[in-house]
Design an enzyme around this catalytic site. Structure first.
Site, short mmCIF file in Angstrom:
data_model
loop_
_atom_site.label_atom_id
_atom_site.label_comp_id
_atom_site.label_asym_id
_atom_site.label_seq_id
_atom_site.Cartn_x
_atom_site.Cartn_y
_atom_site.Cartn_z
CD GLU A 126 0.13 2.81 5.12
OE1 GLU A 126 0.16 3.90 5.73
OE2 GLU A 126 0.78 1.81 5.48
NE ARG A 184 4.48 -8.44 13.91
CZ ARG A 184 5.21 -9.30 14.61
NH1 ARG A 184 4.63 -10.10 15.47
NH2 ARG A 184 6.50 -9.38 14.46
CB CYS A 195 4.61 0.71 10.21
SG CYS A 195 4.54 -0.68 11.36
CG HIS A 239 0.06 1.11 8.89
ND1 HIS A 239 1.13 0.89 8.06
CD2 HIS A 239 0.23 0.30 9.96
CE1 HIS A 239 1.92 -0.02 8.61
NE2 HIS A 239 1.40 -0.39 9.76
#
Lengths: 216, 296
Positions: free
Chosen positions: A173, A135, A78, A171
């Site tokens: 993670e 976002r 990101c 993401h």
């Protein structure tokens, strides 16, 4: 193998936790002198303008660029992807110019437009990867020598690889699926060869169908 | 058909995870928002008056004018948060329709409902709520809050209440770590929270969502103190723009949150910041002026 996670801002603890579950004790990196012995580094999600400011004040740009030039592995998620890019559509932040990609920040809108979607990622096997976009940025230019690992549709790559450099709009993670982290560790160990995957613009780039399903 | 999910708890809580290790600053206009973003704030809180002024002015404090919030949203690319009164779900509906990135259901504004908070699970936009202790935090999470902050005592520049609240939360979580199963039911009853959420908190060994410090942070040292006490990041309300040199102080607090464990860097960034906000000792305030006690 020494793995670091850039810990100047963002969800670095989440990356460190996943790496820990894969048996790798990663270090938090905040200053240039902590980077010298690293084999691999992750730039986490966060706010790219903040990351950019702090990279400049604490002289982290040059050592990061040096790491990439020496062929050590770096992965940006990101905001991390924004920082790895060569150019973005705005004046601010200033990217590192490490990967030959162009990126648009907040490409899907504001927070209410953040979304989750299953993605087809060929290099990770047949099971879809549940991707979380917050976002999120999207890749708008893919340079020569950059492979697209996953895309929302032909025009919107969201995971790319260039040698030992990896970038994802989303993401991994934040999920319990550790395949992307495992893949990155393989790259860092020197086992990950150039992936045999589709190039940007090909038809097979999207998950299950390619009808341009982005966030609504 | 590819299923695209928006407004899930994962993306709401995930946005807060991206703010970790960062500073969120109160701003009252586009110019201040730009200064905050330039200094490296991870987000801004758009409001008409900073808490110090709300405290000084008295009267009823409400949601800000949407036109002012929109101006700030147009001025910066970082996330924009805005405050609604506790229990005022229509103010929240309005902010959601504007597209703000996070809503703070805040005790700094005058509560609209003294019994009930907003049922936040029904919203696509994520909420942050204040707490004084673990019980308040977990109740807010049950209602749908995707991020928690300490209440502290806003608009005072006195960090003592933020410290009290952060220590209280951390102490309760530490206590859970060694608590036998058969005492958990009573603990859940005492904290007035669900056993499931309390058990999850014990398993995680931390607040189940991102937990920032707020309410009285005025200096880089205050910010680092809160980080060392276990905060995931810091809100600075009146502390930046009520000080002598806001841009410089903002920049210093951003660096202090990143390098919260490095006293040499903290010393460096603390030099020559000019006047801090004047501040009011919380001890000197009568009970009825304490904002943190406005909700439970």
């Amino acid at each position: 193998m020494e793995v670091g996670v850039l810990a100047i801002q963002g969800d670095f603890a989440e990356h460190i936790a996943v790496l820990g579950k894969l048996g790798v004790k990663a270090r938090e990196i905040r200053l240039p002198e902590q980077m010298a012995s690293l084999d691999a580094l992750i730039i986490p999600g966060g706010e790219s303008t903040t990351l950019s400011r702090l990279m400049t004040i604490y002289n982290l740009r040059e050592p990061l660029q040096k790491m990439a030039a020496e062929g050590r592995a770096i992965w940006g998620t990101c905001a991390g992807m924004i920082m790895l890019s060569r150019e973005i559509t705005e004046q601010d932040p200033i990217p590192l110019g490490i990967m030959d990609i162009g990126v648009q920040r907040n490409a899907f809108g504001r927070q209410v437009d953040s979304f989750e979607q299953a993605l087809n990622v060929t290099i990770l096997g047949p099971d879809l990867f549940h991707a979380i976009f917050i976002r999120a940025p999207v890749i708008i230019r893919v340079g020569e020598g950059v492979d697209v690992l996953a895309a929302l549709d032909a025009k919107r790559p969201v995971a790319v690889q260039q040698g030992r450099l990896l970038a994802t709009s989303f993401h991994p993670e934040l999920t319990d699926d550790y395949r992307f982290h495992s893949y990155f560790l393989e790259l860092a160990r020197g086992n990950g060869s150039s992936p045999n995957v589709q190039k940007a613009g090909s038809e097979s780039g999207s998950s299950s169908d390619s009808s341009g399903n982005g966030p609504r | 058909m590819v299923e695209v999910l928006t407004g899930t708890f994962t993306v709401k809580a995930g946005q807060a995870q991206m703010l970790k290790g960062g500073v969120i600053m109160d701003v009252v206009n586009a110019e201040q928002a730009k200064i905050a973003a330039e200094a490296g704030a991870v987000a801004v809180m758009a409001l008409e008056r900073v808490p110090a002024d709300i405290r000084a002015d008295g009267g009823v404090a409400r949601m800000s004018d949407p036109s002012m919030i929109c101006e700030i949203m147009d001025a910066v690319s970082i996330p924009v948060m805005a405050k609604v009164r506790i229990g005022h779900f229509v103010e929240a509906q309005i902010l959601e329709s504007l597209g703000v990135d996070y809503i703070d259901e805040s005790e700094v504004l005058t509560p609209a409902d003294e019994l009930h908070h907003i049922w936040k699970q029904d919203f696509k936009v994520p909420f942050v709520c204040g707490c004084r202790n673990l019980g308040e935090a977990l109740r807010r999470i049950s209602e749908g809050a995707a991020m928690i902050r300490t209440k502290g005592e806003a608009g005072t520049g006195d960090v003592v209440e933020a410290v009290r609240h952060m220590r209280s939360v951390q102490d309760s979580i530490r206590k859970l770590q060694t608590m036998p199963d058969d005492e958990m039911v009573v603990e859940a009853r005492d904290l007035q929270v669900s056993l499931d959420l309390l058990t999850k908190t014990r398993e995680m060994g931390r607040m189940p969502v991102v937990n920032f410090a707020a309410g009285g942070v005025a200096t880089p040292a205050d910010a680092a103190l809160m980080m060392q006490l276990g905060a995931d990041g810091v809100f600075v309300g009146s502390g930046v723009f009520k000080s002598g040199d806001p841009a410089r102080r903002a920049y210093a607090i951003v660096q202090a949150v990143t390098h919260y464990n490095d006293p040499k860097i903290l010393a460096e960034v603390s030099k020559g910041l000019g006047e801090a906000m004047v501040g009011i000792s919380v001890k000197s305030l009568p009970d009825e002026e304490l904002l943190a006690a406005r909700s439970r």
